[in-house]
Write a protein that holds these residues in place. Sequence first.
Motif, mmCIF file in Angstrom:
data_model
loop_
_atom_site.group_PDB
_atom_site.id
_atom_site.type_symbol
_atom_site.label_atom_id
_atom_site.label_comp_id
_atom_site.label_asym_id
_atom_site.label_seq_id
_atom_site.Cartn_x
_atom_site.Cartn_y
_atom_site.Cartn_z
ATOM 1 N N ILE A 192 3.626 3.908 -6.478
ATOM 2 C CA ILE A 192 3.830 2.888 -5.453
ATOM 3 C C ILE A 192 3.893 3.514 -4.066
ATOM 4 C CG2 ILE A 192 5.482 1.184 -4.576
ATOM 5 C CD1 ILE A 192 6.227 0.625 -7.516
ATOM 6 N N GLN A 193 4.600 4.634 -3.936
ATOM 7 C CA GLN A 193 4.737 5.284 -2.643
ATOM 8 C C GLN A 193 3.393 5.801 -2.137
ATOM 9 O OE1 GLN A 193 7.551 5.493 -0.604
ATOM 10 N NE2 GLN A 193 5.923 6.071 0.804
ATOM 11 N N THR A 194 2.568 6.317 -3.039
ATOM 12 C CA THR A 194 1.243 6.802 -2.638
ATOM 13 C C THR A 194 0.378 5.656 -2.146
ATOM 14 O OG1 THR A 194 1.368 8.632 -4.217
ATOM 15 C CG2 THR A 194 -0.818 8.037 -3.414
ATOM 16 N N LEU A 195 0.428 4.524 -2.830
ATOM 17 C CA LEU A 195 -0.323 3.354 -2.371
ATOM 18 C C LEU A 195 0.154 2.926 -0.993
ATOM 19 C CD1 LEU A 195 -0.628 1.046 -5.526
ATOM 20 C CD2 LEU A 195 -2.339 2.596 -4.569
ATOM 21 N N SER A 196 1.463 2.913 -0.786
ATOM 22 C CA SER A 196 2.020 2.494 0.493
ATOM 23 C C SER A 196 1.594 3.429 1.618
ATOM 24 C CB SER A 196 3.550 2.435 0.405
ATOM 25 O OG SER A 196 4.108 1.977 1.615
ATOM 26 N N THR A 197 1.652 4.729 1.378
ATOM 27 C CA THR A 197 1.247 5.703 2.393
ATOM 28 C C THR A 197 -0.226 5.564 2.735
ATOM 29 O OG1 THR A 197 2.936 7.269 1.624
ATOM 30 C CG2 THR A 197 1.114 8.166 2.926
ATOM 31 N N TYR A 211 -2.746 -4.549 -3.849
ATOM 32 C CA TYR A 211 -3.771 -3.929 -4.690
ATOM 33 C C TYR A 211 -3.926 -4.640 -6.028
ATOM 34 C CZ TYR A 211 -3.735 0.205 -1.593
ATOM 35 O OH TYR A 211 -3.844 1.068 -0.518
ATOM 36 N N TYR A 212 -3.365 -5.842 -6.156
ATOM 37 C CA TYR A 212 -3.329 -6.442 -7.493
ATOM 38 C C TYR A 212 -4.718 -6.694 -8.054
ATOM 39 C CZ TYR A 212 -4.583 -11.351 -6.634
ATOM 40 O OH TYR A 212 -5.257 -12.507 -6.360
ATOM 41 N N CYS A 227 -9.308 7.120 -6.865
ATOM 42 C CA CYS A 227 -10.202 6.129 -6.267
ATOM 43 C C CYS A 227 -9.524 5.388 -5.122
ATOM 44 C CB CYS A 227 -10.669 5.138 -7.336
ATOM 45 S SG CYS A 227 -11.882 3.933 -6.738
ATOM 46 N N LEU A 228 -8.302 4.926 -5.354
ATOM 47 C CA LEU A 228 -7.617 4.113 -4.351
ATOM 48 C C LEU A 228 -7.304 4.887 -3.076
ATOM 49 C CD1 LEU A 228 -5.126 2.088 -6.590
ATOM 50 C CD2 LEU A 228 -7.239 1.270 -5.544
ATOM 51 N N THR A 229 -7.142 6.185 -3.197
ATOM 52 C CA THR A 229 -6.792 6.996 -2.036
ATOM 53 C C THR A 229 -7.997 7.679 -1.398
ATOM 54 O OG1 THR A 229 -6.263 8.883 -3.482
ATOM 55 C CG2 THR A 229 -4.447 7.422 -2.851
ATOM 56 N N ILE A 283 -9.467 -4.317 -1.711
ATOM 57 C CA ILE A 283 -10.659 -5.024 -1.259
ATOM 58 C C ILE A 283 -10.313 -6.189 -0.346
ATOM 59 C CG2 ILE A 283 -10.700 -6.403 -3.388
ATOM 60 C CD1 ILE A 283 -13.758 -5.268 -1.284
ATOM 61 N N TYR A 284 -9.218 -6.903 -0.627
ATOM 62 C CA TYR A 284 -8.860 -8.053 0.214
ATOM 63 C C TYR A 284 -8.550 -7.612 1.643
ATOM 64 C CZ TYR A 284 -8.298 -10.862 -4.070
ATOM 65 O OH TYR A 284 -8.501 -11.524 -5.236
ATOM 66 N N SER A 285 -7.829 -6.522 1.792
ATOM 67 C CA SER A 285 -7.492 -6.025 3.131
ATOM 68 C C SER A 285 -8.720 -5.451 3.830
ATOM 69 C CB SER A 285 -6.400 -4.962 3.034
ATOM 70 O OG SER A 285 -5.206 -5.517 2.537
ATOM 71 N N ALA A 286 -9.603 -4.815 3.063
ATOM 72 C CA ALA A 286 -10.818 -4.245 3.649
ATOM 73 C C ALA A 286 -11.737 -5.344 4.190
ATOM 74 C CB ALA A 286 -11.552 -3.401 2.609
ATOM 75 N N LEU A 287 -11.819 -6.459 3.470
ATOM 76 C CA LEU A 287 -12.648 -7.578 3.945
ATOM 77 C C LEU A 287 -12.073 -8.155 5.230
ATOM 78 C CD1 LEU A 287 -13.462 -9.368 0.567
ATOM 79 C CD2 LEU A 287 -15.007 -7.977 1.962
ATOM 80 N N ARG A 288 -10.759 -8.271 5.295
ATOM 81 C CA ARG A 288 -10.139 -8.756 6.529
ATOM 82 C C ARG A 288 -10.473 -7.823 7.695
ATOM 83 N NH1 ARG A 288 -3.672 -9.508 8.136
ATOM 84 N NH2 ARG A 288 -3.999 -8.856 10.293
ATOM 85 N N SER A 289 -10.392 -6.526 7.463
ATOM 86 C CA SER A 289 -10.694 -5.560 8.516
ATOM 87 C C SER A 289 -12.118 -5.719 9.026
ATOM 88 C CB SER A 289 -10.478 -4.139 7.988
ATOM 89 O OG SER A 289 -10.755 -3.180 8.989
#
Length: 322
Positions: A105-110, A150-151, A250-252, A260-266
């Motif tokens: 979880i911490q790695t995803l958050s960072t 990231y769900y 992959c996620l990092t 993907i949802y946040s990337a599309l917003r960006s």
Amino acid sequence: MAKNERLEDFCHNFAFTLFLKLLSMRLPLLVVVVVVMMTMINVVVVMSGEAPPEFEIKLDDGQPSTRWTEAITSLIQSYGYHESFGNLAEFLRLVVTPECDSNFIQTLSTTFRSRFPDQFEEIQGIAAILTRHSSGAIQWNADLLVAGQYYFELVAQTQKTQQMYGGTSIVSCSSDGEVVHGHNLDIGEWATNITAIIRFTSQGRVLFTSAQIIGLTGFATADGGSKSFAVSVNGYAGGALLNKQELMTCLTDPMTMSPIYSALRSMLEKETQFATAVSTVKSQLMCTASFLTLTGPKAGEGMIVARSINATLNTAQLNCNN
């Protein structure tokens, strides 16, 4: 835990329990229909029962942590905490269980904070607001809420639920040659009271409009109007499954479109053009198999891109001449 243990065992509890619960419910229908003409894009939203509320998120607000305050407060006033964001807390409990350990979880958050700093600040603000409204029932943790962003990627890597998520997108042409882009969001009743239409604005102008769950800063479907593109994303069964370490890698990865949802917003914040958006989703690394449906404001701008984790499998270009 064995080194190559598959993610369906790593996060079995959250995804399997969540989707069995959702499948047992009567799913409310949320359909976003985007009618694309030469100079403008119209969005029509149809939902079973009452229409979802609409809110504005001001991207030029210098304090990202307060952007979602009005939307969250309004929903809690309308439905109460437990019937709105209490459901989100339960969702996160299932999605990010103790089995998804604190280091994960911490790695995803960072990673998220580095990649999407404004959205990270928004999530910190959301966590603070929800903690105040929970009356001590839950201490909302920003890192946990970030992991919830990231769900889509997490659920996609759970073999038992690969056929149970993603909704349905369509793209077609009307008899007049207009492009019609529709998306059915398969959302369970748990999300009904926290689903809304969001207008993202800057300098008084709407940049894009989304249909989404409040608590997520990104989205599965949005319309960028006449200056950008419209998009919907869906998962599909049959993609490669990653073990815990493979997923983390992959996620990092800095070249990954995740979450993907946040990337599309960006992309929509930058008013990315249709052709550039298509090129991006065809070429960048992703952490789940997916279909991305993209449309633009010009005649015939419509494309479905079928993706694996590291390649484009197929594309279908809309042809309005037939």
